[in-house]
Write a protein that holds these residues in place. Structure first.
Motif, short mmCIF file in Angstrom:
data_model
loop_
_atom_site.label_atom_id
_atom_site.label_comp_id
_atom_site.label_asym_id
_atom_site.label_seq_id
_atom_site.Cartn_x
_atom_site.Cartn_y
_atom_site.Cartn_z
N ASP A 152 0.82 -1.21 0.00
CA ASP A 152 0.00 0.00 0.00
C ASP A 152 0.86 1.25 0.00
O ASP A 152 2.00 1.27 0.46
CB ASP A 152 -1.01 0.02 1.15
N ALA A 153 0.26 2.30 -0.56
CA ALA A 153 1.01 3.54 -0.76
C ALA A 153 0.08 4.73 -0.77
O ALA A 153 -1.13 4.60 -0.94
CB ALA A 153 1.78 3.47 -2.09
N ALA A 154 0.69 5.89 -0.58
CA ALA A 154 -0.01 7.17 -0.73
C ALA A 154 0.84 8.05 -1.62
O ALA A 154 2.08 7.98 -1.60
CB ALA A 154 -0.22 7.84 0.63
N GLY A 155 0.18 8.89 -2.40
CA GLY A 155 0.92 9.77 -3.29
C GLY A 155 0.00 10.63 -4.12
O GLY A 155 -1.13 10.94 -3.70
N VAL A 156 0.46 10.98 -5.29
CA VAL A 156 -0.25 11.91 -6.17
C VAL A 156 -0.46 11.26 -7.53
O VAL A 156 0.46 10.63 -8.07
CB VAL A 156 0.57 13.22 -6.33
N VAL A 157 -1.67 11.38 -8.06
CA VAL A 157 -1.95 10.84 -9.39
C VAL A 157 -1.03 11.52 -10.40
O VAL A 157 -0.97 12.76 -10.49
CB VAL A 157 -3.43 11.06 -9.78
N ASP A 158 -0.32 10.72 -11.16
CA ASP A 158 0.64 11.23 -12.14
C ASP A 158 0.13 11.09 -13.57
O ASP A 158 0.34 11.97 -14.41
CB ASP A 158 1.96 10.47 -11.97
N ARG A 159 -0.54 9.98 -13.84
CA ARG A 159 -1.04 9.74 -15.20
C ARG A 159 -2.21 8.77 -15.14
O ARG A 159 -2.23 7.86 -14.30
CB ARG A 159 0.07 9.19 -16.08
N LEU A 160 -3.17 8.94 -16.04
CA LEU A 160 -4.36 8.10 -16.09
C LEU A 160 -4.34 7.25 -17.35
O LEU A 160 -3.99 7.72 -18.43
CB LEU A 160 -5.62 8.95 -16.07
N GLY A 161 -4.76 5.98 -17.19
CA GLY A 161 -4.95 5.13 -18.34
C GLY A 161 -6.28 5.43 -19.01
O GLY A 161 -7.14 6.14 -18.45
N ALA A 162 -6.46 4.88 -20.18
CA ALA A 162 -7.69 5.11 -20.94
C ALA A 162 -8.92 4.68 -20.14
O ALA A 162 -8.91 3.64 -19.48
CB ALA A 162 -7.64 4.33 -22.26
N GLY A 163 -9.94 5.52 -20.17
CA GLY A 163 -11.21 5.18 -19.54
C GLY A 163 -11.33 5.55 -18.08
O GLY A 163 -12.40 5.37 -17.48
N VAL A 164 -10.28 6.07 -17.48
CA VAL A 164 -10.35 6.44 -16.06
C VAL A 164 -10.84 7.87 -15.93
O VAL A 164 -10.21 8.81 -16.42
CB VAL A 164 -8.98 6.29 -15.37
N THR A 165 -11.98 8.04 -15.26
CA THR A 165 -12.56 9.37 -15.10
C THR A 165 -12.75 9.76 -13.63
O THR A 165 -13.10 10.90 -13.34
CB THR A 165 -13.93 9.44 -15.79
N ALA A 166 -12.52 8.82 -12.72
CA ALA A 166 -12.78 9.08 -11.31
C ALA A 166 -11.67 9.88 -10.64
O ALA A 166 -11.85 10.38 -9.52
CB ALA A 166 -12.98 7.76 -10.57
N PHE A 167 -10.52 10.01 -11.29
CA PHE A 167 -9.38 10.70 -10.70
C PHE A 167 -8.82 11.72 -11.69
O PHE A 167 -9.10 11.66 -12.89
CB PHE A 167 -8.29 9.70 -10.30
N ALA A 168 -8.01 12.63 -11.15
CA ALA A 168 -7.39 13.67 -11.99
C ALA A 168 -5.92 13.79 -11.64
O ALA A 168 -5.54 13.59 -10.48
CB ALA A 168 -8.10 15.01 -11.77
N PRO A 169 -5.09 14.11 -12.61
CA PRO A 169 -3.67 14.32 -12.31
C PRO A 169 -3.50 15.37 -11.20
O PRO A 169 -4.20 16.38 -11.17
CB PRO A 169 -3.10 14.81 -13.64
N GLY A 170 -2.58 15.09 -10.29
CA GLY A 170 -2.35 15.98 -9.17
C GLY A 170 -3.17 15.66 -7.93
O GLY A 170 -2.90 16.21 -6.85
N GLN A 171 -4.15 14.79 -8.06
CA GLN A 171 -5.00 14.44 -6.92
C GLN A 171 -4.24 13.55 -5.94
O GLN A 171 -3.53 12.63 -6.32
CB GLN A 171 -6.25 13.71 -7.42
N ARG A 172 -4.42 13.79 -4.65
CA ARG A 172 -3.78 12.98 -3.61
C ARG A 172 -4.62 11.73 -3.39
O ARG A 172 -5.84 11.82 -3.16
CB ARG A 172 -3.62 13.77 -2.32
#
Length: 312
Positions: free
Chosen positions: A68-88
């Protein structure tokens, strides 16, 4: 990127800091820039080769470590809409046999294993939630107890046990916490009504003095097996989180062996609960072997956390 892998199997000396290609997220996946990765007992078991011997993993030249880990969204694969780059975010990988784990500067997970990070928590604190919190939550779900019921939680001073006591109390359960004297105050602070000693010679007798007839259920995070089962009333419920420790279902007791599964919905709920997150220490990624030594030596309260990047 840098990552820690187990080169072969054995003691902490097999852990090696390597440079590998940056992983790319596929469809439905999220790449996380890891700020904190938790060191858990399963990491030591994985590194030792015990999971290979048990047939749960194939032998690899190098094996990924960390769940398990915590961090920041860096990149999204195709079809992912629930998260955004930069989100913790926080996330959990529940696959045993992987070349790269959470001990890395970047981690790719299915979006179904990722959730928003707890508001206001440091990355190090947030990273302690996914594996241990979900284990406690899912185990309590298996017990299927109702508000007002009684439950024994063994190992209540540990990471899973602490979450189990807190979550059980929030469900309106009356908790008997089995733990050492040094952790009794903590167990009470997160909701335990009664305390029984960790070294009790007859756990069942001690519990039954507090709860005549036995508790309605037991969540056995310490892997005590029949000793914990004996504290449960007939036709009650028992769950263990320690592989191979499940006792026979005596006296009509429902017995469950829990195996963790990633669940973004449940993890999102946990992150919103403002649970007690305990960090014992934060170490840089290159000191992973030291973290394993310290965890194996025991006496750790909270989790040791590795910090691959700034922000923990």
């Amino acid at each position: 990127m840098r990552a820690v892998v187990a080169r072969g199997y054995g003691g902490p000396e097999v852990l090696e800091l390597v440079t590998v290609a940056l992983p790319e997220p596929g469809p439905g996946q999220v790449r996380i820039r890891v700020e904190a990765a938790t060191v858990n007992p399963v990491d030591l078991v994985t590194r030792s080769g015990a999971l290979v011997e048990a047939g749960l993993m194939a032998a690899r030249e190098h094996t990924g470590i960390g769940w398990d880990a915590a961090g920041v969204v860096d990149r999204l694969g195709a079809g992912v809409t629930a998260f955004a780059p930069g989100q913790r975010v926080i996330g959990l990988r529940d696959l045993l046999d992987v070349p790269l784990g959470a001990y890395a500067e970047y981690l790719v997970l299915d979006a179904t294993a990722v959730a928003p990070a707890p508001a206001g928590a440091s990355a190090a604190a947030a990273a302690t939630l996914p594996l241990n919190g979900l284990t406690a939550l899912q185990s309590l779900d298996l017990l299927d107890l109702a508000a007002g019921d009684t439950v024994l939680v063994t190992g209540a001073g540990g990471a899973v046990g602490g979450f189990a006591v807190e979550l059980a109390a929030r469900r309106g359960l009356r908790v008997v916490a089995q733990t050492g004297a040094a952790d009794a105050e903590f167990a009470r602070s997160v909701g335990a009504e009664w305390i029984v000693g960790r070294d009790a010679s007859d756990l069942a007798a001690d519990v039954r003095r507090l709860v005549p007839g036995g508790t309605d259920g037991a969540l056995d995070t310490a892997g005590l097996g029949i000793r914990a089962l004996a504290a449960v009333r007939s036709k009650g419920a028992y769950a263990t989180v320690v592989g191979g420790s499940a006792p026979l279902p005596l006296r009509g007791i429902r017995v469950h062996q829990h195996w963790i599964s990633a669940d973004a919905h449940a993890l999102t709920e946990l992150a919103a609960m403002d649970l007690t997150l305990r960090v014992a220490d934060v170490l840089p990624l290159e000191r992973a072997a030291e973290a394993h030594d310290r965890l194996a030596a025991g006496g750790i309260r909270g989790r040791l956390v590795l910090a691959p990047a700034k922000g923990a």
